[in-house]
Design an enzyme around this catalytic site. Structure first.
Site, PDB file in Angstrom:
ATOM      1  N   LYS A  11       5.069  10.066  15.023  1.00  0.00           N
ATOM      2  CA  LYS A  11       4.310   8.843  15.300  1.00  0.00           C
ATOM      3  C   LYS A  11       4.569   7.823  14.196  1.00  0.00           C
ATOM      4  CE  LYS A  11       0.444   6.848  14.458  1.00  0.00           C
ATOM      5  NZ  LYS A  11       0.917   5.440  14.425  1.00  0.00           N
TER       6      LYS A  11
ATOM      7  N   GLY B 183       1.046   8.237   4.059  1.00  0.00           N
ATOM      8  CA  GLY B 183       0.287   7.008   4.267  1.00  0.00           C
ATOM      9  C   GLY B 183      -0.779   6.889   3.199  1.00  0.00           C
TER      10      GLY B 183
ATOM     11  N   GLU C 113       1.161  13.072   1.824  1.00  0.00           N
ATOM     12  CA  GLU C 113       1.871  12.245   0.832  1.00  0.00           C
ATOM     13  C   GLU C 113       1.169  10.901   0.832  1.00  0.00           C
ATOM     14  OE1 GLU C 113       4.367  13.063  -1.050  1.00  0.00           O
ATOM     15  OE2 GLU C 113       5.055  14.932  -0.150  1.00  0.00           O
TER      16      GLU C 113
ATOM     17  N   CYS D 140       5.127   3.645  -2.500  1.00  0.00           N
ATOM     18  CA  CYS D 140       4.012   4.506  -2.901  1.00  0.00           C
ATOM     19  C   CYS D 140       4.043   4.812  -4.394  1.00  0.00           C
ATOM     20  CB  CYS D 140       4.040   5.790  -2.103  1.00  0.00           C
ATOM     21  SG  CYS D 140       5.639   6.606  -2.140  1.00  0.00           S
TER      22      CYS D 140
ATOM     23  N   GLU E 275      -4.729   0.680  -5.386  1.00  0.00           N
ATOM     24  CA  GLU E 275      -3.341   0.510  -4.963  1.00  0.00           C
ATOM     25  C   GLU E 275      -3.218  -0.815  -4.218  1.00  0.00           C
ATOM     26  OE1 GLU E 275      -1.784   2.949  -1.709  1.00  0.00           O
ATOM     27  OE2 GLU E 275       0.020   3.279  -2.894  1.00  0.00           O
TER      28      GLU E 275
HETATM   29  P1  NAD Z   1      -1.826   4.051   6.649  1.00  0.00           P
HETATM   30  O1  NAD Z   1      -2.532   5.201   6.043  1.00  0.00           O
HETATM   31  O2  NAD Z   1      -2.610   2.888   7.083  1.00  0.00           O
HETATM   32  O3  NAD Z   1      -1.006   4.514   7.941  1.00  0.00           O
HETATM   33  C1  NAD Z   1      -0.109   5.597   7.894  1.00  0.00           C
HETATM   34  C2  NAD Z   1      -0.003   6.201   9.280  1.00  0.00           C
HETATM   35  O4  NAD Z   1      -1.284   6.715   9.653  1.00  0.00           O
HETATM   36  C3  NAD Z   1       0.398   5.207  10.357  1.00  0.00           C
HETATM   37  O5  NAD Z   1       1.260   5.854  11.282  1.00  0.00           O
HETATM   38  C4  NAD Z   1      -0.923   4.858  11.015  1.00  0.00           C
HETATM   39  O6  NAD Z   1      -0.801   4.474  12.363  1.00  0.00           O
HETATM   40  C5  NAD Z   1      -1.676   6.163  10.898  1.00  0.00           C
HETATM   41  N1  NAD Z   1      -3.130   5.979  10.897  1.00  0.00           N
HETATM   42  C6  NAD Z   1      -3.825   4.894  10.463  1.00  0.00           C
HETATM   43  N2  NAD Z   1      -5.153   5.077  10.658  1.00  0.00           N
HETATM   44  C7  NAD Z   1      -5.295   6.299  11.242  1.00  0.00           C
HETATM   45  C8  NAD Z   1      -6.419   7.053  11.684  1.00  0.00           C
HETATM   46  N3  NAD Z   1      -7.653   6.581  11.582  1.00  0.00           N
HETATM   47  N4  NAD Z   1      -6.189   8.272  12.216  1.00  0.00           N
HETATM   48  C9  NAD Z   1      -4.931   8.761  12.326  1.00  0.00           C
HETATM   49  N5  NAD Z   1      -3.833   8.088  11.936  1.00  0.00           N
HETATM   50  C10 NAD Z   1      -4.009   6.876  11.387  1.00  0.00           C
HETATM   51  O7  NAD Z   1      -0.688   3.663   5.596  1.00  0.00           O
HETATM   52  P2  NAD Z   1       0.353   2.481   5.680  1.00  0.00           P
HETATM   53  O8  NAD Z   1      -0.412   1.222   5.439  1.00  0.00           O
HETATM   54  O9  NAD Z   1       1.188   2.611   6.906  1.00  0.00           O
HETATM   55  O10 NAD Z   1       1.298   2.818   4.434  1.00  0.00           O
HETATM   56  C11 NAD Z   1       0.962   2.508   3.149  1.00  0.00           C
HETATM   57  C12 NAD Z   1       0.424   3.727   2.419  1.00  0.00           C
HETATM   58  O11 NAD Z   1       1.367   4.796   2.490  1.00  0.00           O
HETATM   59  C13 NAD Z   1       0.236   3.463   0.952  1.00  0.00           C
HETATM   60  O12 NAD Z   1      -1.008   3.971   0.541  1.00  0.00           O
HETATM   61  C14 NAD Z   1       1.380   4.243   0.288  1.00  0.00           C
HETATM   62  O13 NAD Z   1       1.143   4.623  -1.018  1.00  0.00           O
HETATM   63  C15 NAD Z   1       1.529   5.394   1.209  1.00  0.00           C
HETATM   64  N6  NAD Z   1       2.854   6.010   1.072  1.00  0.00           N
HETATM   65  C16 NAD Z   1       2.956   7.212   0.425  1.00  0.00           C
HETATM   66  C17 NAD Z   1       4.206   7.812   0.244  1.00  0.00           C
HETATM   67  C18 NAD Z   1       4.351   9.141  -0.472  1.00  0.00           C
HETATM   68  O14 NAD Z   1       5.408   9.755  -0.361  1.00  0.00           O
HETATM   69  N7  NAD Z   1       3.354   9.612  -1.179  1.00  0.00           N
HETATM   70  C19 NAD Z   1       5.346   7.192   0.751  1.00  0.00           C
HETATM   71  C20 NAD Z   1       5.206   5.974   1.408  1.00  0.00           C
HETATM   72  C21 NAD Z   1       3.945   5.400   1.573  1.00  0.00           C
END
Ligand code: NAD
Length: 494
Positions: A189, A242, A265, A300, A397
């Protein structure tokens, strides 16, 4: 010499597919609902994307489960899985220009980065797990001679990969490589801001010979498709990348449903510590600038807190300002652009809100701080000096091109400041003293600590967080642990 590519012309000629990929074919959402995929650089609609929800999740899980049970992939000899995954990696590499263009249009990163970083690393990741999987041995326990205990790793079954928008293809590849190599079926997804490359992967996986139903893609929103995957009783594991906030939801979903395995992650607020005896202060400062401004700061492990030993602070800050101020921000499709658009209007507002907070809380704005076009998604490279650890811009962040610089009187204070965070994804220390390097790398609570570099890595080295940056590791053979279950078979010989 070949003519330079006209990326705008290529973009205009694209015909984009926004459908889900289930059971080896492209299908609309069962509800027929669509949402707009938007190019953040222009604000224009790129494609209509299938808004999958719980009933689509149910359909995809059934298909993925049936594929798993059939054994067509899960019981295939590792050597054969390797062949097909290598073909998948080769197809990704063959489609570098097309996929790089989709990535840049969808989320705003410079085309030069999509071409030079995201695409090669994604193909290499899938290829690495393909190469590895017919060389991973199981174990036999050192029992008494009256028994043999075989300790084997078995595929879990159906794994959902829920990924973010900042490196859409690469974050997907970090999941897909080990999930598929281990013999699982997968439902990918993508984030709603960046569905296009994930959708395109479906056809490439099929072409590579990955059996129907093993690799599925469900575009849609987090609160619908994402949540339904998290709560589904027949999903065995969720591989999530995320935000920390959403990572915590997945832990709850697991507890509310079938106790599915969860790998997280999540976010970061990584300290980049420059000590006075760094081997080359200018090189450290240059690396610090790129360590925050690369990918619009939407990384991230971005080095968002620059902790500098007092005696060299002014010199380092001047150099970071010089390098950061010279970064070319603009049209992501221009090959000369070094920093592109923020992913969407919401993220742009969010980052601007943090900049306002930085000013209001008394940090000294030394670089940038504004939007480049009044209502667009482009933000200047921004640096705050005289930041203290209690300020919001040092704690939360931001996920944008905003650097907080903090002074430390010595290494001990620098380590204390470095660890003064709820996150623990990455950290760096710059020093020519091996004892200080080792002291800092042991004391810093982070999944990776760089010494005299920032954001270096290799697919062979694990990546993931301590504390609220999550748990479980992507990359390296350790990633296989998340997608397999350990089974002991005890054979009584007595
Ligand atoms: P996000 O948490 O908003 O979304 C990530 C994913 O989760 C998306 O596919 C989104 O549709 C889904 N999602 C959102 N709300 C949800 C819910 N209520 N229930 C289930 N799924 C849900 O993150 P983002 O804004 O897409 O990405 C940025 C974040 O990702 C930052 O915090 C960043 O640090 C993190 N990140 C971490 C790494 C790592 O390896 N640690 C790598 C890249 C990004």
């Amino acid at each position: 010499m070949s003519a330079p590519i006209d990326w705008h012309a290529r973009a205009a000629a694209l015909s984009l597919n926004g459908q889900a990929f289930i059971g080896g074919r492209y299908v609309p959402a069962l509800s027929g609902k669509l949402f707009d995929g938007i190019n953040p650089a222009s604000g224009k609609v790129l494609a209509q994307i299938a808004a999958c929800d719980a009933e689509d999740v149910d359909r995809a899980v059934k298909v993925a489960r049936a594929a798993f049970e059939s054994g067509a992939w899960s019981r295939m000899a590792p050597r054969e899985r390797k062949k097909r995954l290598k073909a998948f990696a080769a197809l990704i590499a063959d489609h570098t220009e097309e996929l790089a263009l989709l990535e840049t249009l969808d989320m705003g990163k410079p085309i030069r980065d999509s071409l030079a970083v995201d695409l090669p690393l994604s193909a290499q990741c899938i290829d690495w797990y393909a190469e590895a999987i017919d060389k991973v041995y199981d174990e036999i326990a050192p029992t008494a001679p009256t028994a043999v205990s075989l300790i084997r790793r078995e595929a879990l079954g159906v794994v959902a990969a829920v990924v973010p928008w900042n490196f859409p293809l690469l974050m997907a590849a970090w999941k897909l490589g080990p999930i598929l190599a281990a013999g699982n079926s997968v439902i990918l997804k993508p984030a709603e801001q960046s569905s296009l490359t994930a959708i395109r992967l479906g056809a490439l996986a099929s072409e590579a010979g990955i059996p129907d139903g093993v690799f599925n893609v469900l575009p849609g929103f987090g609160e619908t498709a994402g949540q339904a995957l998290g709560l589904h009783m027949d999903v065995d594991a969720v591989a999530f990348t995320g935000s920390t906030e959403v990572g915590k939801y997945f832990l709850q979903y697991s507890g509310q449903s079938n106790m599915k395995r969860v790998g997280l992650e999540c976010g970061g607020k990584s300290p980049n510590i420059i000590l006075a005896d760094a081997p080359d202060l200018d090189a450290a400062a240059t690396s610090a600038a790129w360590g925050i401004f690369y990918n619009q700061g939407e990384v991230c492990n971005a080095g968002s807190r620059l902790v500098i030993e007092e005696s060299v602070k002014d010199r380092v800050v001047e150099k970071v300002i010089e390098v950061g101020g010279a970064i070319r921000v603009g049209d992501p499709l221009d090959p000369a652009t070094e920093m592109g658009a923020m992913v969407d209007a919401r993220q742009t507002e969010r980052v601007m809100g943090y900049i306002e907070k930085g000013v209001a809380e008394g940090a000294r704005l030394r670089l940038g701080g504004k939007r480049i076009v009044a209502d667009g998604c482009f933000i200047e490279t921004t640096l705050f000096d005289d930041v203290t650890s209690d300020m919001t811009i040092a704690r939360e962040e931001i996920f944008g091109p905003v650097l907080a610089t903090i002074a430390a009187k010595d290494i001990d204070e620098a380590i204390r400041i470095g660890n003064d965070t709820t996150y623990g994804l990455a950290a760096a220390v710059w020093t020519r003293d091996i004892n200080k390097a080792f002291k800092a790398s042991s004391a810093l609570r982070a999944g990776v600590v760089w010494v005299n570099c920032f954001d270096h890595g290799d697919i062979s080295s694990p990546f993931g967080g301590f504390k609220q940056s999550g748990f479980g590791r992507d990359k390296s053979l350790h990633a296989l642990e998340k997608y397999t279950e350990l089974k002991a078979t005890w054979i009584n010989l007595g």
